[in-house]
Design an enzyme around this catalytic site. Structure first.
Site, PDB file in Angstrom:
ATOM      1  N   TYR A 130      50.239  63.325  -4.618  1.00  0.00           N
ATOM      2  CA  TYR A 130      51.140  64.474  -4.758  1.00  0.00           C
ATOM      3  C   TYR A 130      52.584  64.004  -4.962  1.00  0.00           C
ATOM      4  O   TYR A 130      53.282  64.479  -5.865  1.00  0.00           O
ATOM      5  CB  TYR A 130      51.001  65.347  -3.511  1.00  0.00           C
ATOM      6  CG  TYR A 130      51.747  66.648  -3.555  1.00  0.00           C
ATOM      7  CD1 TYR A 130      51.251  67.733  -4.277  1.00  0.00           C
ATOM      8  CD2 TYR A 130      52.955  66.813  -2.864  1.00  0.00           C
ATOM      9  CE1 TYR A 130      51.934  68.938  -4.299  1.00  0.00           C
ATOM     10  CE2 TYR A 130      53.631  68.018  -2.881  1.00  0.00           C
ATOM     11  CZ  TYR A 130      53.126  69.083  -3.600  1.00  0.00           C
ATOM     12  OH  TYR A 130      53.793  70.274  -3.635  1.00  0.00           O
ATOM     13  N   SER A 172      59.135  69.372  -5.575  1.00  0.00           N
ATOM     14  CA  SER A 172      58.943  69.339  -4.121  1.00  0.00           C
ATOM     15  C   SER A 172      59.862  68.273  -3.547  1.00  0.00           C
ATOM     16  O   SER A 172      60.243  67.330  -4.259  1.00  0.00           O
ATOM     17  CB  SER A 172      57.483  68.976  -3.829  1.00  0.00           C
ATOM     18  OG  SER A 172      57.329  68.579  -2.490  1.00  0.00           O
TER      19      SER A 172
HETATM   20  P1  NAP Z   1      48.558  77.719  -4.130  1.00  0.00           P
HETATM   21  O1  NAP Z   1      48.682  79.005  -3.420  1.00  0.00           O
HETATM   22  O2  NAP Z   1      47.482  76.778  -3.776  1.00  0.00           O
HETATM   23  O3  NAP Z   1      48.516  78.052  -5.698  1.00  0.00           O
HETATM   24  C1  NAP Z   1      48.298  77.055  -6.657  1.00  0.00           C
HETATM   25  C2  NAP Z   1      48.128  77.708  -8.016  1.00  0.00           C
HETATM   26  O4  NAP Z   1      47.900  76.684  -9.000  1.00  0.00           O
HETATM   27  C3  NAP Z   1      46.925  78.654  -8.069  1.00  0.00           C
HETATM   28  O5  NAP Z   1      47.277  79.798  -8.809  1.00  0.00           O
HETATM   29  C4  NAP Z   1      45.892  77.840  -8.802  1.00  0.00           C
HETATM   30  O6  NAP Z   1      45.003  78.700  -9.506  1.00  0.00           O
HETATM   31  C5  NAP Z   1      46.762  77.065  -9.784  1.00  0.00           C
HETATM   32  N1  NAP Z   1      46.098  75.885 -10.335  1.00  0.00           N
HETATM   33  C6  NAP Z   1      45.598  74.814  -9.672  1.00  0.00           C
HETATM   34  N2  NAP Z   1      45.019  73.968 -10.538  1.00  0.00           N
HETATM   35  C7  NAP Z   1      45.164  74.519 -11.780  1.00  0.00           C
HETATM   36  C8  NAP Z   1      44.769  74.126 -13.081  1.00  0.00           C
HETATM   37  N3  NAP Z   1      44.093  72.987 -13.301  1.00  0.00           N
HETATM   38  N4  NAP Z   1      45.065  74.938 -14.132  1.00  0.00           N
HETATM   39  C9  NAP Z   1      45.731  76.099 -13.930  1.00  0.00           C
HETATM   40  N5  NAP Z   1      46.133  76.521 -12.716  1.00  0.00           N
HETATM   41  C10 NAP Z   1      45.842  75.737 -11.659  1.00  0.00           C
HETATM   42  O7  NAP Z   1      49.900  76.861  -3.992  1.00  0.00           O
HETATM   43  P2  NAP Z   1      51.461  77.245  -4.040  1.00  0.00           P
HETATM   44  O8  NAP Z   1      52.029  76.836  -2.742  1.00  0.00           O
HETATM   45  O9  NAP Z   1      51.693  78.595  -4.580  1.00  0.00           O
HETATM   46  O10 NAP Z   1      51.932  76.136  -5.096  1.00  0.00           O
HETATM   47  C11 NAP Z   1      52.586  76.429  -6.304  1.00  0.00           C
HETATM   48  C12 NAP Z   1      53.459  75.247  -6.675  1.00  0.00           C
HETATM   49  O11 NAP Z   1      54.479  75.047  -5.682  1.00  0.00           O
HETATM   50  C13 NAP Z   1      52.704  73.909  -6.774  1.00  0.00           C
HETATM   51  O12 NAP Z   1      53.183  73.170  -7.863  1.00  0.00           O
HETATM   52  C14 NAP Z   1      53.073  73.226  -5.471  1.00  0.00           C
HETATM   53  O13 NAP Z   1      52.975  71.825  -5.562  1.00  0.00           O
HETATM   54  C15 NAP Z   1      54.508  73.688  -5.287  1.00  0.00           C
HETATM   55  N6  NAP Z   1      55.022  73.588  -3.926  1.00  0.00           N
HETATM   56  C16 NAP Z   1      54.486  74.313  -2.915  1.00  0.00           C
HETATM   57  C17 NAP Z   1      55.003  74.174  -1.642  1.00  0.00           C
HETATM   58  C18 NAP Z   1      54.455  74.947  -0.471  1.00  0.00           C
HETATM   59  O14 NAP Z   1      54.918  74.715   0.658  1.00  0.00           O
HETATM   60  N7  NAP Z   1      53.532  75.869  -0.656  1.00  0.00           N
HETATM   61  C19 NAP Z   1      56.071  73.307  -1.409  1.00  0.00           C
HETATM   62  C20 NAP Z   1      56.599  72.581  -2.469  1.00  0.00           C
HETATM   63  C21 NAP Z   1      56.082  72.743  -3.731  1.00  0.00           C
HETATM   64  P3  NAP Z   1      43.444  78.378  -9.806  1.00  0.00           P
HETATM   65  O15 NAP Z   1      42.932  77.617  -8.629  1.00  0.00           O
HETATM   66  O16 NAP Z   1      42.874  79.725 -10.002  1.00  0.00           O
HETATM   67  O17 NAP Z   1      43.461  77.568 -11.066  1.00  0.00           O
END
Ligand code: NAP
Length: 251
Positions: free
Chosen positions: A153, A140
């Site tokens: 984070y 990120s």
């Molecule tokens: P999201 O929709 O909240 O999805 C997060 C995923 O992580 C879910 O599938 C969740 O599944 C899984 N997860 C959380 N805790 C876990 C654990 N202990 N074990 C296994 N799985 C786990 O978020 P997203 O935006 O797709 O984020 C994905 C990645 O992109 C993250 O690393 C986030 O930091 C990064 N990111 C996102 C953004 C953004 O703007 N969205 C920007 C920069 C970086 P369960 O809850 O079912 O376990």
């Protein structure tokens, strides 16, 4: 995108958002995809939708033994893991450092930082032994700058940026490609949580400013291939328009 055809790709956090989009995109490119998340039903449904080239493995990435067992299940079903996508991550609870709960803060490190280390640790012996493999880690912009309310984070993303560099240093010459991806802001549940917090300027962004999850998903498939060989050991950003053009994404 033939480079992933028939290969085993393990994706953490595949129950929704970027991870689910990545699973669909790698599957479309011909890969066998192994879907990890804590929630059983969404990954089972997604595996059912993709078909016999998808396997759902319930897994909490903060527990090494579960990640290691998931890698074993992936390899028993489809053969060696050739690509690991370290995507699972959380941002809640958002709180200024002075008000943060120490146990909650540690839990975020267990998922975002240890979870990435666990994935790397579990696949590296096989990848080094075979002399090939790719480890893609979602980082990120928060890895490189402080954001109000996000100390947990930002610290975790800075840590995984370093882990990518560390894998490159220690296993790059053995044929392991490690690349970090900073996706910009993406329209997922995580952004809904950020918006609801009302903390810092990211929570004020209009929803239309976020990119769809299939952009980072397509980027991940591209990064898994030889076109990205000059990027190994680094972290790339989808905000980089020249890179988006290289990937064939709309700039
Ligand atoms: P999201 O929709 O909240 O999805 C997060 C995923 O992580 C879910 O599938 C969740 O599944 C899984 N997860 C959380 N805790 C876990 C654990 N202990 N074990 C296994 N799985 C786990 O978020 P997203 O935006 O797709 O984020 C994905 C990645 O992109 C993250 O690393 C986030 O930091 C990064 N990111 C996102 C953004 C953004 O703007 N969205 C920007 C920069 C970086 P369960 O809850 O079912 O376990």
């Amino acid at each position: 995108m033939d480079h992933v055809s028939g290969k085993t790709v393990l994706i953490t956090g595949a129950s929704r958002g970027i991870g689910a989009a990545a699973a669909r995109e790698f599957a479309r490119a011909g890969a066998n995809v192994v879907l990890l998340a804590r929630s059983r039903e969404p990954i089972a449904d997604l595996a059912g939708e993709i078909g016999e080239t998808a396997l759902a493995v319930p897994c909490d990435v903060s527990r090494y033994w579960e990640v290691s067992a998931a890698v074993d299940a992936a390899e028993a079903t489809y053969g060696p893991v050739e690509v690991l996508v370290n995507n699972a991550g959380v941002i809640e609870p958002i709180a200024r450092l002075v008000e943060s709960d120490p146990e909650d803060w540690a839990k975020v490190q267990e998922i975002n930082t240890l979870g990435v280390y666990h994935g790397m640790r579990a696949v590296l012996p096989g990848m080094i032994g075979r002399g090939r493999g790719t480890i893609l880690t979602i980082s990120s912009g928060a890895a490189s700058r402080p954001m109000e309310g996000w100390s947990h984070y930002c610290a975790s993303k800075a840590a995984v940026k370093m882990l990518t560099e560390q894998v490159h240093l220690e296993a790059g010459e053995a044929g392991v490609r490690a690349i970090g991806l900073s996706p910009g802001t993406v329209a997922t549940e995580m952004q809904s949580q950020i918006k609801a917090s009302g903390v810092n300027r990211v929570s004020q962004l209009d929803w239309s400013e976020h990119i769809p999850a299939d952009w980072p998903a397509k980027a991940l498939v591209w990064l898994a291939g030889p076109a990205a060989d000059d990027l190994v050991g680094t972290e790339v950003s989808l905000r980089d328009e020249a890179l988006r053009r290289r990937m064939g994404l709309d700039a």
